[in-house]
Design an enzyme around this catalytic site. Structure first.
Site, PDB file in Angstrom:
ATOM      1  CB  SER A 265      -0.975  -0.026   1.185  1.00 17.34           C
ATOM      2  OG  SER A 265      -1.994   0.925   1.002  1.00 17.34           O
ATOM      3  CG  ASP A 478      -7.153  -2.049  -3.579  1.00 14.08           C
ATOM      4  OD1 ASP A 478      -7.965  -1.480  -2.824  1.00 14.08           O
ATOM      5  OD2 ASP A 478      -5.983  -1.680  -3.717  1.00 14.08           O
ATOM      6  CG  HIS A 551      -5.491  -2.382  -0.114  1.00 13.28           C
ATOM      7  ND1 HIS A 551      -5.078  -1.531  -1.111  1.00 13.28           N
ATOM      8  CD2 HIS A 551      -4.704  -2.096   0.957  1.00 13.28           C
ATOM      9  CE1 HIS A 551      -4.104  -0.753  -0.672  1.00 13.28           C
ATOM     10  NE2 HIS A 551      -3.848  -1.081   0.577  1.00 13.28           N
TER      11      HIS A 551
END
Length: 718
Positions: A265, A478, A551
């Site tokens: 991320s 995601d 994600h």
């Protein structure tokens, strides 16, 4: 199950028994370390570590060693960077399941900015995962697809103040509702139930210091990179067995390979910048500007980015594009909203990002965030661009998985309850209470507009040019770091390279700029029964799209994520695991990944007190604030009679500190090593599951790491 029968160490459960205006005191017990050392490279740096009590994290094989502890950097270690505070960085290391003395070392960094790597440890790639027992308490079982199958694993809580890391231990109060720390401890807010207001031990960052959010931590990726390099210097020197550069038969620095850096991320910022800084330090050692006697080389084999936000200038375009037209057929916004958002991107977001980067190039090229005017330009750009990002949350969709709407059940917050248990805190030598995400660290990075500043494309291109493998891995459900934006980043990296993968090859292959786009998408064969995704791979650069994953790819598709990871660090074909010559290899297949997936995925939510803003419905939140319902094991129930719903059977086995789970596991193909495909399954074998197989009988829900308008008003990326 009566709550008074539960262990008193579970503070949130106790809190539910108290009057709404009563806060709970819960401080880590005094810590004893079996090892207290001075760094061999710098005697002013101290290393404290221990082996966690057996059962704290149940590994596949009981012979796997684990170490937890702190490396403490004194003030001014990072000079000339302003650092007049101590940095006490927490780590958790676990050996590979097989041949740990020769296995590679992989460093894992969760994102945020400000999110603990313990999230990745327990919910994604670590050796164990938290399970609930029949009495409602928590223990651990081994994670079949933990990345310790193929590598020694080092998890780091960084930058300072994140997770278990801190500057100075401080008594304070923690407001779960606002995610704010109050130091010194304050009387609880009378408008909140007692279980939402906890007394404990934290770092010094607090609500009272909001105007100086980065006073005791990094506030840019470049500063965080330098702090992590100093940490790794002492860690690698302390644990030479796991440092490829100092193992037997390693005679020259060219042999000092076998370290991999994987980040998730916001790790799309960390990974490229950290790796580039490590390599810059290596060059300084070679040219004599940095002493070889007092430093170690950190030579990387590979850098992996999992659903990373790498370059906002490229990826922000794909927020409205993906919300309107994605491979799940979900139209989270209408076409007019999409077109308006794209216009905002072009006319406002792009111009402000460019203004930030132009100012940074002339006033703050080192990226230390010391120039107020430049910081303001970059922060303004971040807020402007964030309006585009937020269109998905405004529509009620979960940004980490477009298949879900709020409240979302994934991933579970059980591990947060486990890590705040007194016996667990003592077993790992934690000096402060655990929090998953630190809003003050987030605010510090936002204050410099760190995410907007850029440079990561150039960093990754540089790493490729010196032979480091660069791998981008994106779950296709995601939204927040969606795979369309990730794919665009992969093309940008290739376009920055006008050199072939191996210029010294006898037959010079095409450049990355031409060879990577020409490579096709090949199926990622996870096992003999299904295809887990598609990969474009050329030379040392790869982009993997993982099907049916949000994600946190290893949470949703653990087996596919592991196989891709193992193939990356081994330097083989990511599609099959077959050996290849990376100097000339290019994957074959269609030019575009057109696989669609309309799988419905809406598991029942669980309302976690420590993650109320993601996992609790409006009805549950209103009831909590009204003093209704009950909390047991960190879960809020509207009805007291529901506290036993979904508890596992009494036969569930798990380890707890001091009481390991009895195991008879022996090495086998199902527990060690990676899969090599000999054939491709039919299309009916495509991955369709939307969630990893869990060891829970309770339906768990996610964490409170996104702070939307509560503390700093910006969508935070884990």
């Amino acid at each position: 199950m009566k709550m008074l029968q539960l262990p008193p160490a579970l503070l949130v459960m106790i809190a539910a028994l108290l009057p709404p205006s009563t806060s709970v005191s819960h401080h880590p017990l005094p810590v004893e370390y079996s090892n207290v050392l001075e760094s061999s490279l710098n005697p002013e740096i101290t290393i404290l570590y221990k082996e966690p009590d057996a059962g704290t994290c149940t590994t596949t094989f009981p012979t796997q060693k684990q170490y937890t502890g702190y490396i403490s950097l004194p003030p001014y270690t990072l000079a000339p960077i302003q650092q007049n505070y101590s940095i006490n960085t927490f780590f958790w290391f676990v050996e590979a399941r097989n041949s740990s003395s020769t296995a590679p070392l992989t460093i894992w960094l969760s994102g945020g900015p400000g999110t603990s790597s313990m999230f990745g440890f327990f919910n994604e790639v670590g050796p164990c995962e938290v399970v609930q027992l029949s009495d409602g308490t928590y223990g651990t079982q081994y994670n079949q697809w933990g990345w310790d199958r193929a590598s020694n694993m080092l998890f780091i809580d960084q930058p300072n103040q994140v997770g278990f890391s801190y500057d100075t231990t401080t008594d304070a109060s923690f407001d779960l509702f606002s995610s704010q720390v109050f130091e010194p401890p304050e009387p609880p807010n009378p408008d909140l139930p007692g279980f939402m207001y906890l007394n404990g031990t934290f770092g010094t960052a607090s609500f009272e210091d909001e105007d100086a959010t980065s006073a005791t931590t990094a506030n840019t990726t470049e500063i965080a990179a330098q702090a992590t390099w100093h940490f790794l210097q002492s860690w690698l020197a302390t644990f030479p067995t796991y440092n490829p550069a100092t193992r037997p038969n390693t005679t020259v620095e060219a042999d000092a390979v076998g370290i991999n850096l994987f980040a998730e991320s916001y790790g799309g910022k960390y990974g490229p910048a950290f790796a580039t800084y490590f390599e810059e330090q290596n060059r300084r050692r070679l040219n004599g500007s940095l002493s070889k006697n007092d430093t170690l080389a950190i030579k990387l084999d590979s850098v992996g980015i999992v659903n990373g936000i790498i370059d906002d200038l490229i990826q922000d375009y794909y927020f409205p594009a993906f919300a309107w037209n994605n491979t799940y057929g979900i139209q989270a916004i209408n076409e007019v909203d999409q077109l308006n958002a794209l216009n905002d991107y072009t006319t406002n977001c792009v111009t402000q990002i460019q203004a930030c980067r132009n100012a940074m190039a002339s006033t703050d090229p080192e990226g230390y965030g010391d120039v107020t005017s430049t910081n303001q330009l970059c922060e303004d750009a971040q807020y402007t661009c964030n309006d585009i990002v937020n269109i998905i949350t405004d529509a009620g969709y979960y940004p980490y998985d477009i298949r879900q709407q709020y409240p979302s059940p994934d991933p579970p917050a059980a591990y947060q309850e486990y890590l705040n248990n007194d016996t667990v805190l003592a077993a790992i030598g934690a000096k402060i209470n655990y929090t998953e995400s630190n809003p003050y660290v987030q605010a510090g990075f936002i204050s410099t507009g760190d995410t907007i500043r850029g440079g990561q494309i150039e960093d990754l291109a540089y790493l490729l040019s010196i032979g480091v493998r660069v791998a981008l891995i994106y779950g296709d459900a995601d939204y927040l770091c969606n795979w369309l934006g990730g794919e665009a980043v992969s093309f940008a990296i290739a376009a920055a390279l006008t050199e072939p993968p191996s210029p010294t090859s006898s037959s010079v292959p095409p450049t990355y700029a031409s060879g990577f786009p020409s490579a096709g998408y090949a199926d990622i064969v996870t096992n003999p029964s299904y295809v887990g995704g598609a990969v474009r791979q050329y030379g040392n650069l790869s982009f993997s799209r993982i099907y049916a994953a949000g994600h946190f790819v290893p949470y949703y598709q653990p087996e596919t994520a592991f196989q891709v990871f193992a193939r990356i660090i081994q330097g083989v074909e990511i599609s099959t695991g077959e050996p290849i010559d990376l100097s000339t290899f290019g994957s074959t297949g269609p030019r575009n990944s057109s696989q669609t997936n309309t799988t419905s995925y809406a598991p029942e939510p669980t309302c976690w007190v420590r993650a109320w803003n993601q996992s609790c419905s409006d009805e549950e939140t209103d009831a909590m604030l009204a003093g209704k319902g009950v909390v047991a094991n960190g879960i809020f129930y509207l009805d007291n009679d529901d506290t036993t719903d979904g508890l596992p059977e009494s036969t569930v086995a798990a380890g707890v500190p001091g009481h390991p789970m009895s195991t008879t596991t022996t090495p086998s193909d199902s527990l060690i090593g990676a899969f090599t495909a000999t054939a491709t399954p039919t299309s009916s074998g495509m991955a369709t599951s939307g969630r990893r197989p869990r060891l829970f009988n309770v339906s768990f829900a996610p964490f409170g790491a996104i702070i939307l308008g509560l503390a700093i008003g910006v969508l935070v990326i884990l």
